[in-house]
Design a protein around this motif. Sequence first.
Motif, PDB file in Angstrom:
ATOM      1  N   ASN A   1       4.749   2.636   8.100  1.00 48.20           N
ATOM      2  CA  ASN A   1       5.072   1.841   6.815  1.00 48.20           C
ATOM      3  C   ASN A   1       5.508   3.048   5.916  1.00 48.20           C
ATOM      4  O   ASN A   1       6.739   2.941   5.322  1.00 48.20           O
ATOM      5  N   VAL A   2       4.791   3.810   5.775  1.00 56.58           N
ATOM      6  CA  VAL A   2       5.020   5.065   4.729  1.00 56.58           C
ATOM      7  C   VAL A   2       6.531   5.946   5.390  1.00 56.58           C
ATOM      8  O   VAL A   2       7.416   6.005   4.542  1.00 56.58           O
ATOM      9  N   GLY A   3       6.216   6.180   6.650  1.00 58.03           N
ATOM     10  CA  GLY A   3       7.438   7.004   7.272  1.00 58.03           C
ATOM     11  C   GLY A   3       8.740   6.331   6.982  1.00 58.03           C
ATOM     12  O   GLY A   3       9.716   6.737   6.919  1.00 58.03           O
ATOM     13  N   LYS A   4       8.868   5.015   7.398  1.00 60.40           N
ATOM     14  CA  LYS A   4       9.965   4.341   7.167  1.00 60.40           C
ATOM     15  C   LYS A   4      10.280   3.838   6.023  1.00 60.40           C
ATOM     16  O   LYS A   4      11.483   4.241   5.645  1.00 60.40           O
ATOM     17  N   LEU A   5       9.430   3.937   5.004  1.00 56.19           N
ATOM     18  CA  LEU A   5      10.023   3.537   3.583  1.00 56.19           C
ATOM     19  C   LEU A   5      10.596   4.407   2.908  1.00 56.19           C
ATOM     20  O   LEU A   5      11.428   4.362   2.111  1.00 56.19           O
ATOM     21  N   PHE A   6       9.838   5.699   3.138  1.00 50.58           N
ATOM     22  CA  PHE A   6      10.202   7.083   2.552  1.00 50.58           C
ATOM     23  C   PHE A   6      11.350   8.136   3.362  1.00 50.58           C
ATOM     24  O   PHE A   6      11.521   9.084   3.072  1.00 50.58           O
ATOM     25  N   ASN A   7      11.635   7.477   4.437  1.00 44.57           N
ATOM     26  CA  ASN A   7      12.639   8.084   5.185  1.00 44.57           C
ATOM     27  C   ASN A   7      11.964   9.608   5.893  1.00 44.57           C
ATOM     28  O   ASN A   7      12.597  10.366   5.809  1.00 44.57           O
ATOM     29  N   LEU A   8      10.804   9.471   6.169  1.00 42.96           N
ATOM     30  CA  LEU A   8      10.088  10.703   6.511  1.00 42.96           C
ATOM     31  C   LEU A   8      10.227  10.888   8.076  1.00 42.96           C
ATOM     32  O   LEU A   8       9.823  11.841   8.543  1.00 42.96           O
ATOM     33  N   ILE A   9      10.430   9.917   8.852  1.00 40.86           N
ATOM     34  CA  ILE A   9      10.711  10.180  10.403  1.00 40.86           C
ATOM     35  C   ILE A   9      11.803   9.059  10.879  1.00 40.86           C
ATOM     36  O   ILE A   9      11.870   8.061  10.268  1.00 40.86           O
TER      37      ILE A   9
ATOM     38  N   LEU B   1       4.077  11.261  -2.335  1.00 37.87           N
ATOM     39  CA  LEU B   1       4.222  11.566  -0.860  1.00 37.87           C
ATOM     40  C   LEU B   1       3.231  12.396  -0.255  1.00 37.87           C
ATOM     41  O   LEU B   1       2.744  12.361   0.746  1.00 37.87           O
ATOM     42  N   ALA B   2       2.855  13.607  -1.599  1.00 39.53           N
ATOM     43  CA  ALA B   2       1.796  14.495  -1.059  1.00 39.53           C
ATOM     44  C   ALA B   2       0.682  13.796  -0.825  1.00 39.53           C
ATOM     45  O   ALA B   2      -0.288  14.119   0.341  1.00 39.53           O
ATOM     46  N   HIS B   3       0.292  12.732  -1.705  1.00 41.28           N
ATOM     47  CA  HIS B   3      -1.010  11.900  -1.447  1.00 41.28           C
ATOM     48  C   HIS B   3      -0.886  11.178  -0.222  1.00 41.28           C
ATOM     49  O   HIS B   3      -1.910  11.159   0.761  1.00 41.28           O
ATOM     50  N   GLN B   4       0.247  10.448   0.084  1.00 37.48           N
ATOM     51  CA  GLN B   4       0.163   9.765   1.474  1.00 37.48           C
ATOM     52  C   GLN B   4       0.194  10.651   2.799  1.00 37.48           C
ATOM     53  O   GLN B   4      -0.321  10.108   3.506  1.00 37.48           O
TER      54      GLN B   4
ATOM     55  N   LEU C   1       0.658  -1.113  -0.114  1.00 34.70           N
ATOM     56  CA  LEU C   1      -0.068  -0.096   0.016  1.00 34.70           C
ATOM     57  C   LEU C   1       0.852   1.127  -0.003  1.00 34.70           C
ATOM     58  O   LEU C   1       0.383   2.317  -0.700  1.00 34.70           O
ATOM     59  N   ALA C   2       2.046   1.009   0.537  1.00 33.29           N
ATOM     60  CA  ALA C   2       3.052   2.108   0.880  1.00 33.29           C
ATOM     61  C   ALA C   2       3.790   2.633  -0.565  1.00 33.29           C
ATOM     62  O   ALA C   2       4.133   3.674  -0.654  1.00 33.29           O
ATOM     63  N   ALA C   3       4.039   1.494  -1.012  1.00 32.26           N
ATOM     64  CA  ALA C   3       4.895   1.610  -2.264  1.00 32.26           C
ATOM     65  C   ALA C   3       4.449   2.645  -3.390  1.00 32.26           C
ATOM     66  O   ALA C   3       3.301   2.319  -3.702  1.00 32.26           O
TER      67      ALA C   3
ATOM     68  N   ARG D   1      -5.677  12.251   7.474  1.00 28.57           N
ATOM     69  CA  ARG D   1      -7.139  11.621   7.418  1.00 28.57           C
ATOM     70  C   ARG D   1      -7.452  10.448   8.177  1.00 28.57           C
ATOM     71  O   ARG D   1      -8.177  10.677   9.069  1.00 28.57           O
ATOM     72  N   LEU D   2      -6.624   9.627   8.168  1.00 26.53           N
ATOM     73  CA  LEU D   2      -6.641   8.472   9.353  1.00 26.53           C
ATOM     74  C   LEU D   2      -6.373   9.071  10.736  1.00 26.53           C
ATOM     75  O   LEU D   2      -7.155   8.416  11.629  1.00 26.53           O
ATOM     76  N   LEU D   3      -5.466   9.775  10.713  1.00 24.86           N
ATOM     77  CA  LEU D   3      -5.000  10.157  12.195  1.00 24.86           C
ATOM     78  C   LEU D   3      -6.201  11.123  12.844  1.00 24.86           C
ATOM     79  O   LEU D   3      -6.746  10.957  13.789  1.00 24.86           O
TER      80      LEU D   3
END
Length: 259
Positions: free
Chosen positions: A207-215, A52-55, A39-41, A61-63
């Motif tokens: 998942n998104v944060g780790k995969l794209f080094n956002l956090i 990344l803007a979409h994610q 889902l994150a890829a 929205r989920l938060l």
Amino acid sequence: MSLDTASPSESQTSLARRPPYFFREEYSALIVRGNFMTLAARPVHVDEGEWLAHQVVEQYRLLESMIAIIRVVDEKTGQSICNPEVCPTMSASGHTYTWLDNNKRPIKIPACQYIQLVQKWILGKISDPNLFPTDTSLPVIPPFQSSTAEWLGKSSGFPANFEGDIKSIYRQMMRCYAHLYHGHWLDPFWNLNAHKELNTCFIHFVNVGKLFNLIGDKEMEPMQPLIDLWLVKGLLPAPEQAAGADTTPTTATAPAPAA
């Protein structure tokens, strides 16, 4: 289903003497099955900035849906579940997060106020067409940037500060999730049987944060034991997988929240 040695009605203070329930494998379940890494890829033909803007918008929205649960007002007290008396500071597992006042000084404020300010700040960011452009037909090149400079999302019209800002957004969302778990896992999430929904939103976020080094690991520290459980199960990208999705870092713009 019961909480083995203790009742869900126990206070959060008494639970501080042992690992929180949400760090135990039996309470780490999700409401859906499947591979969250899929889902994150990023789809092959989608620009990384656009993805990344979409994610980021989707993760917010989920938060928001989880924050709405702690905003429910108790008819007996007339207060929301998260209120200044229950949560006088924005905290999680020994971490207390501060906000910057009008004079740029860090101050401690109730968690409900902090979260409300975070939401207002994030909405301002994702609603800003200069940061999240709706027309990405032309790249944006600010006056202070050379036309040869490169940054995340440049080809789709995102500004040079885009990567830094979405990392700041992600950091603040992480703080909100940490407070939801450490401050409100029993009440209301366990009591409403909504803890699996919270887990599902959070694992997608990580998942998104780790995969794209956002956090980074430091920001995830308050929730690391739960993240480690999911890593062992193969539900989160291993460090080498995340490293493969790294993007070139840019200078982050300081947000309103304090670090």
